[in-house]
Design an enzyme around this catalytic site. Structure first.
Site, mmCIF file in Angstrom:
data_model
loop_
_atom_site.group_PDB
_atom_site.id
_atom_site.type_symbol
_atom_site.label_atom_id
_atom_site.label_comp_id
_atom_site.label_asym_id
_atom_site.label_seq_id
_atom_site.Cartn_x
_atom_site.Cartn_y
_atom_site.Cartn_z
ATOM 1 N N SER A 255 1.020 -1.010 -0.387
ATOM 2 C CA SER A 255 0.013 -0.330 -0.482
ATOM 3 C C SER A 255 0.718 1.617 0.335
ATOM 4 O O SER A 255 0.037 2.323 0.061
ATOM 5 C CB SER A 255 -1.316 0.098 1.411
ATOM 6 O OG SER A 255 -0.651 0.531 2.622
ATOM 7 N N LYS A 300 -5.960 4.199 8.978
ATOM 8 C CA LYS A 300 -4.781 5.204 7.951
ATOM 9 C C LYS A 300 -5.926 6.683 8.149
ATOM 10 O O LYS A 300 -4.564 7.395 8.034
ATOM 11 C CB LYS A 300 -4.764 4.662 6.785
ATOM 12 C CG LYS A 300 -3.750 3.324 6.698
ATOM 13 C CD LYS A 300 -3.943 2.934 5.365
ATOM 14 C CE LYS A 300 -3.349 1.586 5.630
ATOM 15 N NZ LYS A 300 -2.775 1.180 3.883
#
Length: 357
Positions: A255, A300
């Site tokens: 990611s 996140k």
């Protein structure tokens, strides 16, 4: 009275013991929370802590996250390009899980969703590290292509008796297939497999520095598999006049690709992509610069907010989830490609608002 007091004390002790026992019970869940964020434009030590290379007291192994040597002077930015991560508490007790269920900042996930029983923890961890390395490679390829360094797909070996035997040669650079540019190995496969086996393809080739056209009629992979093949093994290179290295330990998964690509571009161009702001983001990236979805968006976002980010670069495929977990003061810029991300940052630098989720 004395007996009643003893009963109360014993009850209290039993309650404490019961709570302790409950706290020791392992449950088949993991708890996810915001992990560390890392500025791809700075330097860290072997523990991932911020440091200054060569400075007194710098941590052991202090190094740039993205280092570039033997080429143009590396530019400096006033802001930050932060990748974000998710911390996974894989060994959990009932108390941790209950707390996670009630927390907006944590997520409780079934253990088998992250650690399938058909694979060992070591295999899963190794796959995560391989994904992380592959994300770095794709970030480099996409960023350098953006900077004008094209990918070259050249023939390394021609399979004897294959479709290209006697037509292609080792060293041939395949530029196009039926007029479509070959920009990566994946693109070459896509173009070859766009037509059924037995189709004749016109390959634009550079041979001995001169352009030529070669016609190849594809063959099926085998009697049982009709996937079209041209019968070559290829290698990929992307010539550039410098050495580029990405080094960041204790992080796994794909990611961080988008933020690595942006970090490379920022360092190799005079312009400060950040505009002096803290930019956070996430997303996989492929060799073509396409940004893909990731997991752990809610956590996140909390990590980005805690790091002082002024905008969050969000993969388009994660927009719905991100909107459902949006945090005040952290706009969600929608990006589907590396070009989208660069355009969003340009808009932010000019004081505008980029397309949002």
């Amino acid at each position: 009275m004395r007996r009643r007091g003893l009963t109360v004390v014993l009850g209290a002790v039993l309650a404490v013991l019961l709570l302790f026992a409950i706290g020791q019970v392992r449950v088949p869940y993991v708890v996810e929370s915001a992990g560390p964020t890392v500025d791809t434009l700075t330097a860290v030590d072997d523990k991932g802590e911020l440091c200054t290379p060569g400075a007194a007291g710098a941590g052991e192994g202090c190094h740039e996250v993205i280092s570039i040597t033997g080429g143009p002077a590396v530019s400096k930015s006033d802001g930050q390009l932060r990748l974000v991560t998710v911390n996974v508490q894989s060994s959990t007790d009932l108390v941790s899980v209950i707390r996670g269920w009630w927390s907006d900042e944590e997520a409780v996930v079934p253990y088998e969703l992250l650690y399938p029983p058909e694979a060992t923890r070591e295999e899963i961890d190794q796959q995560g590290q391989e994904d992380f390395k592959n994300s770095q490679s794709s970030a480099e390829t996409a960023a350098l292509r953006e900077l004008g360094y094209p990918v070259r797909i050249s023939v390394e070996k021609v399979v004897a008796g294959g479709a290209s035997d006697g037509k292609l040669k080792p060293g041939d650079v395949i530029d196009t297939v039926d007029g479509a540019a070959v920009t990566s190995n994946g693109k070459l496969l896509e173009l070859i497999q766009a037509k059924p086996a037995g189709s004749t393809l016109k390959l634009g080739v550079t041979r001995d520095k001169a352009p030529t056209t070669v016609e190849v009629t594809t063959k099926p992979a085998s009697a049982e598999d009709d996937t079209p093949r041209v019968g070559i093994e290829v290698k990929t290179d992307q010539p550039h006049p410098f050495t580029l290295n990405i080094k960041l330990d204790d992080i796994a998964g794909p990611s961080a690709g988008l933020m690595f690509a942006l970090g490379i571009i920022d360092k190799l161009t005079p312009e400060d992509l950040t505009g002096g702001k803290v930019i956070a983001g996430t997303g996989t990236i492929d060799d073509e610069g396409n940004v893909g979805p990731i997991g752990g968006i809610p956590q996140k976002l909390y990590g980005a907010k805690a790091a002082g980010a002024k905008i969050f670069l969000t993969p388009a495929a994660n927009c719905e989830e991100a909107k459902a977990n949006a945090l005040p003061g952290l706009p969600l810029a929608k990006v589907a490609t590396l070009d989208d991300a660069l355009a969003a940052l340009a808009t932010v630098r000019s004081g505008g608002t980029p397309p949002t989720c």
